[in-house]
Design a protein around this motif. Structure first.
Motif, PDB file in Angstrom:
ATOM      1  N   PHE A  25       1.105  -1.261  -0.040  1.00  0.00           N
ATOM      2  CA  PHE A  25      -0.278  -0.186  -0.063  1.00  0.00           C
ATOM      3  C   PHE A  25       0.932   1.598  -0.128  1.00  0.00           C
ATOM      4  O   PHE A  25      -0.111   2.421  -0.015  1.00  0.00           O
ATOM      5  CB  PHE A  25      -1.214  -0.258   1.137  1.00  0.00           C
ATOM      6  CG  PHE A  25      -0.328  -0.083   2.364  1.00  0.00           C
ATOM      7  CD1 PHE A  25      -0.352  -1.604   2.925  1.00  0.00           C
ATOM      8  CD2 PHE A  25       0.385   1.038   3.467  1.00  0.00           C
ATOM      9  CE1 PHE A  25       0.522  -1.329   4.322  1.00  0.00           C
ATOM     10  CE2 PHE A  25       0.930   0.865   4.414  1.00  0.00           C
ATOM     11  CZ  PHE A  25       1.022  -0.723   4.189  1.00  0.00           C
ATOM     12  N   TYR A  45      -4.432   1.939   1.060  1.00  0.00           N
ATOM     13  CA  TYR A  45      -4.094   1.375   2.765  1.00  0.00           C
ATOM     14  C   TYR A  45      -5.592   0.451   2.562  1.00  0.00           C
ATOM     15  O   TYR A  45      -5.693  -1.152   2.569  1.00  0.00           O
ATOM     16  CB  TYR A  45      -3.876   2.450   3.409  1.00  0.00           C
ATOM     17  CG  TYR A  45      -3.794   2.064   4.709  1.00  0.00           C
ATOM     18  CD1 TYR A  45      -5.154   1.822   5.429  1.00  0.00           C
ATOM     19  CD2 TYR A  45      -2.887   1.508   5.301  1.00  0.00           C
ATOM     20  CE1 TYR A  45      -4.596   1.638   6.980  1.00  0.00           C
ATOM     21  CE2 TYR A  45      -2.343   1.194   6.464  1.00  0.00           C
ATOM     22  CZ  TYR A  45      -3.542   1.037   7.507  1.00  0.00           C
ATOM     23  OH  TYR A  45      -3.371   0.319   8.791  1.00  0.00           O
ATOM     24  N   ASP A  46      -6.242   0.734   2.897  1.00  0.00           N
ATOM     25  CA  ASP A  46      -8.006   0.371   2.992  1.00  0.00           C
ATOM     26  C   ASP A  46      -8.025  -0.756   2.301  1.00  0.00           C
ATOM     27  O   ASP A  46      -8.328  -2.412   2.484  1.00  0.00           O
ATOM     28  CB  ASP A  46      -8.625   0.865   3.670  1.00  0.00           C
ATOM     29  CG  ASP A  46      -8.983   2.218   5.010  1.00  0.00           C
ATOM     30  OD1 ASP A  46      -9.077   2.628   4.950  1.00  0.00           O
ATOM     31  OD2 ASP A  46      -8.516   1.022   5.764  1.00  0.00           O
ATOM     32  N   GLU A  91       0.257  -3.544   7.452  1.00  0.00           N
ATOM     33  CA  GLU A  91       0.734  -2.717   8.147  1.00  0.00           C
ATOM     34  C   GLU A  91       0.064  -3.332   9.815  1.00  0.00           C
ATOM     35  O   GLU A  91      -0.422  -4.175   9.541  1.00  0.00           O
ATOM     36  CB  GLU A  91      -0.855  -1.712   7.987  1.00  0.00           C
ATOM     37  CG  GLU A  91       0.668  -0.449   8.749  1.00  0.00           C
ATOM     38  CD  GLU A  91      -0.295   0.037   9.333  1.00  0.00           C
ATOM     39  OE1 GLU A  91      -0.671   0.025  10.111  1.00  0.00           O
ATOM     40  OE2 GLU A  91       0.577   1.216  10.433  1.00  0.00           O
ATOM     41  N   THR A 124       5.278  -2.716   9.343  1.00  0.00           N
ATOM     42  CA  THR A 124       4.437  -3.174   8.552  1.00  0.00           C
ATOM     43  C   THR A 124       5.349  -4.874   8.086  1.00  0.00           C
ATOM     44  O   THR A 124       6.002  -4.181   8.386  1.00  0.00           O
ATOM     45  CB  THR A 124       5.310  -2.083   6.431  1.00  0.00           C
ATOM     46  OG1 THR A 124       4.442  -1.224   6.597  1.00  0.00           O
ATOM     47  CG2 THR A 124       3.805  -3.654   6.517  1.00  0.00           C
ATOM     48  N   ASN A 155      -8.221   8.122   3.606  1.00  0.00           N
ATOM     49  CA  ASN A 155      -8.813   6.857   3.834  1.00  0.00           C
ATOM     50  C   ASN A 155      -9.777   6.964   4.613  1.00  0.00           C
ATOM     51  O   ASN A 155     -10.510   6.176   5.438  1.00  0.00           O
ATOM     52  CB  ASN A 155      -7.659   6.345   5.643  1.00  0.00           C
ATOM     53  CG  ASN A 155      -6.845   5.446   5.151  1.00  0.00           C
ATOM     54  OD1 ASN A 155      -6.665   4.608   3.498  1.00  0.00           O
ATOM     55  ND2 ASN A 155      -5.327   6.160   6.106  1.00  0.00           N
ATOM     56  N   GLU A 193     -14.667  -2.129   4.075  1.00  0.00           N
ATOM     57  CA  GLU A 193     -13.119  -1.773   5.175  1.00  0.00           C
ATOM     58  C   GLU A 193     -13.177  -3.131   6.020  1.00  0.00           C
ATOM     59  O   GLU A 193     -11.732  -3.642   6.192  1.00  0.00           O
ATOM     60  CB  GLU A 193     -12.863  -0.646   5.112  1.00  0.00           C
ATOM     61  CG  GLU A 193     -12.916   0.256   3.869  1.00  0.00           C
ATOM     62  CD  GLU A 193     -12.868   1.339   4.634  1.00  0.00           C
ATOM     63  OE1 GLU A 193     -12.674   2.138   6.141  1.00  0.00           O
ATOM     64  OE2 GLU A 193     -12.480   2.792   3.592  1.00  0.00           O
ATOM     65  N   THR A 251      -1.710   8.422  -0.767  1.00  0.00           N
ATOM     66  CA  THR A 251      -1.077   7.729   0.441  1.00  0.00           C
ATOM     67  C   THR A 251      -1.649   8.068   1.549  1.00  0.00           C
ATOM     68  O   THR A 251      -1.079   9.819   1.455  1.00  0.00           O
ATOM     69  CB  THR A 251       0.484   7.138  -0.061  1.00  0.00           C
ATOM     70  OG1 THR A 251       0.746   8.111   0.687  1.00  0.00           O
ATOM     71  CG2 THR A 251       0.412   7.100  -1.215  1.00  0.00           C
ATOM     72  N   PRO A 252      -2.376   7.187   2.922  1.00  0.00           N
ATOM     73  CA  PRO A 252      -1.530   7.959   4.169  1.00  0.00           C
ATOM     74  C   PRO A 252      -0.242   8.777   4.673  1.00  0.00           C
ATOM     75  O   PRO A 252      -0.001   9.884   5.453  1.00  0.00           O
ATOM     76  CB  PRO A 252      -1.561   6.563   5.122  1.00  0.00           C
ATOM     77  CG  PRO A 252      -1.815   5.460   3.963  1.00  0.00           C
ATOM     78  CD  PRO A 252      -1.139   5.833   2.950  1.00  0.00           C
ATOM     79  N   TYR A 253       0.785   8.297   3.664  1.00  0.00           N
ATOM     80  CA  TYR A 253       2.216   9.067   4.415  1.00  0.00           C
ATOM     81  C   TYR A 253       2.375  10.345   3.487  1.00  0.00           C
ATOM     82  O   TYR A 253       3.682  11.239   3.504  1.00  0.00           O
ATOM     83  CB  TYR A 253       3.351   8.327   4.352  1.00  0.00           C
ATOM     84  CG  TYR A 253       2.556   6.160   4.371  1.00  0.00           C
ATOM     85  CD1 TYR A 253       3.340   5.624   4.559  1.00  0.00           C
ATOM     86  CD2 TYR A 253       2.524   6.711   5.951  1.00  0.00           C
ATOM     87  CE1 TYR A 253       2.316   3.944   4.688  1.00  0.00           C
ATOM     88  CE2 TYR A 253       2.716   5.513   6.541  1.00  0.00           C
ATOM     89  CZ  TYR A 253       2.093   4.275   6.144  1.00  0.00           C
ATOM     90  OH  TYR A 253       1.883   3.536   7.250  1.00  0.00           O
TER      91      TYR A 253
END
Lengths: 422, 306, 290
Positions: A34, A67-68, A91, A303, B248, B269, C248-250
């Motif tokens: 991700f 991610y999700d 993660e 991760t 997210n 999710e 991305t989350p980052y």
């Protein structure tokens, strides 16, 4: 007109089938992640592997997904028995979901056990169950604090004198008076800024004995109360965008709006990639503690890369994974490519790493490895259980917002939130 | 050129090629798709609403999923959709209608150009549009929105962290994308109104406003109803716009959460497929009720015009 | 009572009054506001992503940081998968458009030209689909696709939506306008019902195909949610999904995201400018009903 349609139809069908037909000679390892940045490491290691082991070449087929989305597709694929990749990044916040019941991941003991003495053990323990190791981490994730040394010097503060949280608060007040800027920031949607304050007391967000949620513990309350107090005094500000990975935060920090930030060592590449103006101004230091003698760090984030039970070449995949994350060369690259603190401790004192000339060496005022060596025995591991995902979510979705934005009364709010964690 | 298919063939082939069977063959693809990819999933949704779905362990749990709907997060999502729908209806029907009238009149120069220019936003995908608005409403003082309000002396705002401004952003995004489209709908409706009606009204000395009330408005009714229907549908089914605004799919305290956003979070999710289906069922009921009410309400009016 | 000269013709010369000027200004302003975000993003696509992080999205002309570099990254296979996503989107859009057009025309024709039992019932079913948001059935639909083994394939994306209600609706309407004599003429010639469709009707449908083709094509090109659910392999991602992975989350890869977004709009805008008529006909398809 009709002929044109038919022609287009045939062409597109042909194209779609053609692309499916190419079979590779090398063993293909299908890999999901991700985080785009992780891919660089794997690509580098794949090249090295192919150079070192030409008799068993591998070809990496990488899919980067949100991610999700990735975690959920993985869960569904593992549960339905088909469609899962060979190797996958999971993660830590989600890892527990994959260990429920009968884990659909392959135990990595064969490659991990021989190396246990060489690595920071907690970084595989957190992904283990019943004596089996299912994931290998990228990094130690040592929590540290980053100071904008240039700004601090302007305010007449020497960061090396900050040893306790009281020192921090006092320095913060002095900083605010001298510069008018907040000394640090808190996150309303993430927990990196917060966990060190809990762990140095010996606390945790989960109960150490049974892994149940522990949000209403005195250690958590003390940490939140400390932050609430400093927010009200203006010493701490709410991170713009809600957390330290928001683009707004990067922009503000880059413009010199804050004096410090509490994040783990893997945050180093965020500075170099997203806050270039601060080059040669940022120093890394061990965290303050409540009382001298408490551990000055904790292993955060992570991760775990795992091999699924649907892998086509499980042994080859496991070997490649070990090569990437457990071997000396792999750990060297973890540092060089990603800027993470590698899990193999011998690597930290290697001169080629410590005195290297990576972008990290050029960016930071002091040497990250010096800090790592200083705190290396003070990095406890967090407690992991099936309650970790929902407890983290509770903190990230509600608790911080209520504590920091609404200044909620902790004595009523914390037990309430703790009870809600399903 | 004509081949004699029908003359000598017997049995199935004759039937297949007959005039009686033809309509069914034509409609067959639709029937197949409808049954396989619509009816079955719909029935599954209903059934799964009463089940707990884990691999290998699917069991009926009665009304538990329905009881779980009694959740503040879910109510927040419903509230968000309601307010969003109400606001978009208030803005995306009257204004495009007025603009369409203006663009329809010959007194406006460059009508075709404006009509096309206002249409352009809908060509962008939601991903792109959401990203653009996310950037515009960033928290940095240098972000576009903050720069603009800065011109009026107002401080930088944390647009995406406050409930009121979140609604504002979503509604602005919707208006940006859909105004041009709605204008087109009304334009095509307007163009089917015969000019003579306006002419004779002019002769009778009717003012613009009276013309609008007595000619334009009633004749636009079918179009208005159509736009109303799809706007309500769009308002309650809104998901991606809000999804793109936050990383997210997480907005603080759920201020940007929509019903489908909640469904996506729970069913996709968190892999609670049973609960996700229950949410979907609830939304379906809401949409159906609204449609029925609307059809009834406007159905009466339609009859009197005919 | 009116003994004056005949009324002026419909086409009187427009007189430019204050009202006209005001309207012009109004629409110019409106257009400016509407196109402004697009202008901002195009400008940003020429600046490095770090600039965007440093100051946020703005419309300052900054020649010192502006360059074509971001666009170069799009085309460089080592730097990004953009071209892969672009190609996939192109492939899927073409395939889905052609198939959907043909199937919808086929079905619409059936509804338009024939009377048969259940016709009204079936047509109501078409309308029902239009009323139900896809997201409600997407979970079980996903399970079905997995069961049918077409997950992660082009067919998983296309098949559930190959008989789209709006095109069926549109084609039915369009075809009802054709005279039935055409059919009879075809039958007299000995052609089968299907032959009539293929040889006589299809050639007449060009404008309808134009309008619906563009409508379906645009929806396919911009389609995000369903392909996101169906596709798992990175090399199969379409453009919207690919661009989304850059968030991305980052931290976000704005270099490629912004330039990529601009580049993704270009085919549609070109299509739009050339075929405006068809676009408009396609979009307003559903609104003209009794």
């Amino acid at each position: 007109m009709k002929k044109l349609l038919v022609a287009i139809l045939c062409l597109t069908m042909f194209l779609s089938m053609a692309s499916a037909a190419s079979a590779a000679e090398a063993n293909v390892i299908e890999f999901w992640t991700f985080a785009e940045s992780h891919v660089d490491l794997y690509k580098v290691m794949a090249e090295k592997w192919n150079a070192e082991f030409p008799d068993k070449p591998i070809e990496l087929s990488v899919s980067v997904m949100p991610y999700d989305d990735m975690h959920n597709k993985l869960l569904i694929a593992l549960q339905s028995g088909e469609g899962a990749p060979d190797m996958v990044d999971i993660e830590i916040g989600k890892f527990a979901n994959f260990l429920k019941g009968e884990p659909q991941l392959l135990p990595l003991n064969r490659v991990v056990e021989p190396e246990l003495d060489n690595i920071v053990r907690s970084r595989v323990d957190i992904y283990s169950k019943d004596g089996n190791f299912y994931g290998i981490c990228f990094h130690v994730g040592a929590a540290v604090i980053y100071y904008n040394d240039a700004l601090l010097k302007e305010a007449g503060i020497d960061y090396t004198t900050i040893k306790t949280w009281d020192d921090y608060a006092q320095a913060g007040a002095k900083f605010l008076e001298a510069t008018g800027k907040p000394f640090g920031t808190v996150e309303t949607t993430d927990l990196w800024h917060f966990e060190p304050l809990v762990f140095s007391q010996g606390g945790d967000i989960l109960n150490k004995e049974d892994g149940t949620p522990n949000i209403d513990s005195p250690e958590v309350k003390k940490a939140l109360a400390f932050n609430q107090d400093l927010i009200q005094k203006g010493i701490l500000a709410l991170a713009p965008g809600g957390n330290h990975h928001a683009e707004e935060y990067y922009g503000m920090m880059n413009a010199g709006s804050y004096g410090s930030v509490i994040m783990p060592m893997w945050y180093m590449n965020r500075f170099t990639d997203y806050m270039p103006d601060l080059s040669k101004q940022i120093a890394i230091a061990p965290l303050p503690v409540w009382e001298e003698g408490q551990p000055r760090s904790v292993g955060l984030g992570g991760t775990g890369t795992a091999v699924t039970n649907q892998a086509t070449n499980p042994d080859l995949t496991m070997d490649f994974l070990a090569y990437t994350k457990l071997s000396k060369e792999g750990n060297v690259q973890v540092w060089k490519v990603l800027g993470f603190d590698p899990i193999r401790s011998e690597v930290w004192s290697m001169p080629e790493l410590r005195d290297g000339d990576t972008k990290f060496h050029q960016y930071y005022v002091n040497n990250p490895f010096d800090v790592l060596m200083e705190i290396k025995d003070e990095i406890p591991a967090i407690t992991v259980s099936e309650f970790l995902p929902p407890t983290s979510d509770a903190l990230k979705n509600n608790v911080f917002f209520r504590a920091y934005e609404e200044m909620a009364d902790l004595d009523t709010m914390l037990p309430e939130e703790n009870a809600k964690v399903k | 050129m004509g081949v004699a298919f029908l003359k000598k063939r017997q049995g199935f082939r004759a039937f297949f090629y007959s005039q009686k069977a033809a309509p069914y063959v034509f409609v067959m693809p639709f029937i197949l798709v409808f049954v396989i990819f619509f009816v079955f999933p719909l029935i599954s949704t209903v059934i799964m609403s009463f089940q707990s779905v884990l691999p290998g362990q699917v069991r009926f749990i009665g009304l538990e999923n329905i009881k779980r709907l009694n959740d503040p997060e879910f109510f927040q999502a419903i509230k968000n959709n309601l307010i969003y729908t109400a606001l978009t209806l208030a803005l995306l029907i009257p204004f495009p209608m007025i603009f369409a009238c203006m663009l329809n009149s010959k007194a406006t120069i460059g009508r075709n150009f404006f009509r096309s220019a206002l249409f352009v936003p809908i060509l962008t995908s939601v991903v792109v549009a959401g990203t653009i608005f996310r950037l515009i409403f960033g928290e940095l003082p240098g972000a576009l929105a903050n720069q603009i309000v800065g011109l009026f002396g107002m401080g930088p705002f944390r647009w995406r962290q406050m409930q009121g401004t979140v609604y504002m952003i979503l509604v602005m995004l919707a208006c940006w994308r859909w105004t041009g489209v709605n204008i087109l709908y009304f334009l095509s409706g307007l163009q089917s109104i015969p000019e003579e009606l306006y002419e004779s009204a002019s002769i009778d000395g009717a003012s613009t406003i009276r013309k609008f009330r007595h000619i334009t408005w009633p004749m636009l009714k079918p179009t208005t109803i159509y736009v109303l229907t799809i706007s309500i549908y769009g308002g309650f089914a809104m998901f991606l716009e809000s999804y793109m605004l936050y990383t997210n799919n997480r907005s603080p305290r759920g201020m940007g959460l929509t019903i489908i956003g909640y469904l996506y979070r729970q069913g996709w999710e968190q892999n609670n497929i049973g609960y996700g289906s229950a949410i979907g069922l609830c939304l379906l009921l809401i949409v159906m009720v609204i449609n029925l009410v609307q059809l009834k309400f406007f159905g009466l009016f339609a009859k009197e015009d005919k | 009572m009116n003994t004056a000269a005949p009324l002026p013709t419909l086409k009187e010369k427009p007189r430019y009054t204050l009202g006209t000027v005001l309207r012009l200004i109004f629409f110019l302003l409106l257009t400016f506001i509407v196109l402004f975000p697009l202008f901002a993003i195009v400008l940003a696509s020429f600046k490095p992503g770090t600039e965007l992080l440093r100051t946020g999205l703005n419309v300052r002309w900054q020649p010192e940081v502006m360059s074509f570099n971001n666009y170069r990254l799009l085309f460089e296979p080592l730097e990004s998968d953009y071209m892969i996503w672009f190609g996939n989107s192109l492939l899927i859009t073409l395939l889905q458009s052609v198939l959907t057009l043909i199937v919808s025309a086929w079905v619409g024709y059936g509804f338009a030209m024939y009377e048969f039992r259940f016709k009204n019932l079936l047509f109501t079913c078409v309308l029902i689909i239009m009323m139900v948001p896809m997201e409600i059935i997407m979970l079980p639909l996903y399970q079905e696709i997995v069961g049918m083994k077409i997950i992660d394939t082009v067919w998983g994306i296309i098949l559930p939506f190959v008989a789209m209600p709006l095109p069926i609706f549109f084609f039915r309407q369009y075809l009802s306008g054709l005279p039935r004599d055409l059919l009879d003429a075809g039958r007299v010639d000995g052609s089968s019902e299907y032959g009539i469709f293929v040889r006589i009707i299809l050639p007449l449908m060009t404008p309808a195909f134009g309008a619906m083709g563009i409508f379906i094509g645009m929806n396919c090109w911009n389609n995000f949610l369903w392909p996101l659910i169906v596709l798992r392999t990175g090399s199969k991602f379409t453009l919207p999904i690919g661009l989304n992975t850059l968030l991305t989350p980052y931290g976000n890869n704005y270099d490629i995201l912004v330039a990529g977004s601009v580049f993704a709009i270009i085919p549609i805008i070109i299509l739009f400018v050339c075929f405006q008529k068809y676009f408009i006909a396609g979009m307003t398809a559903g609104s003209v009903k009794g």
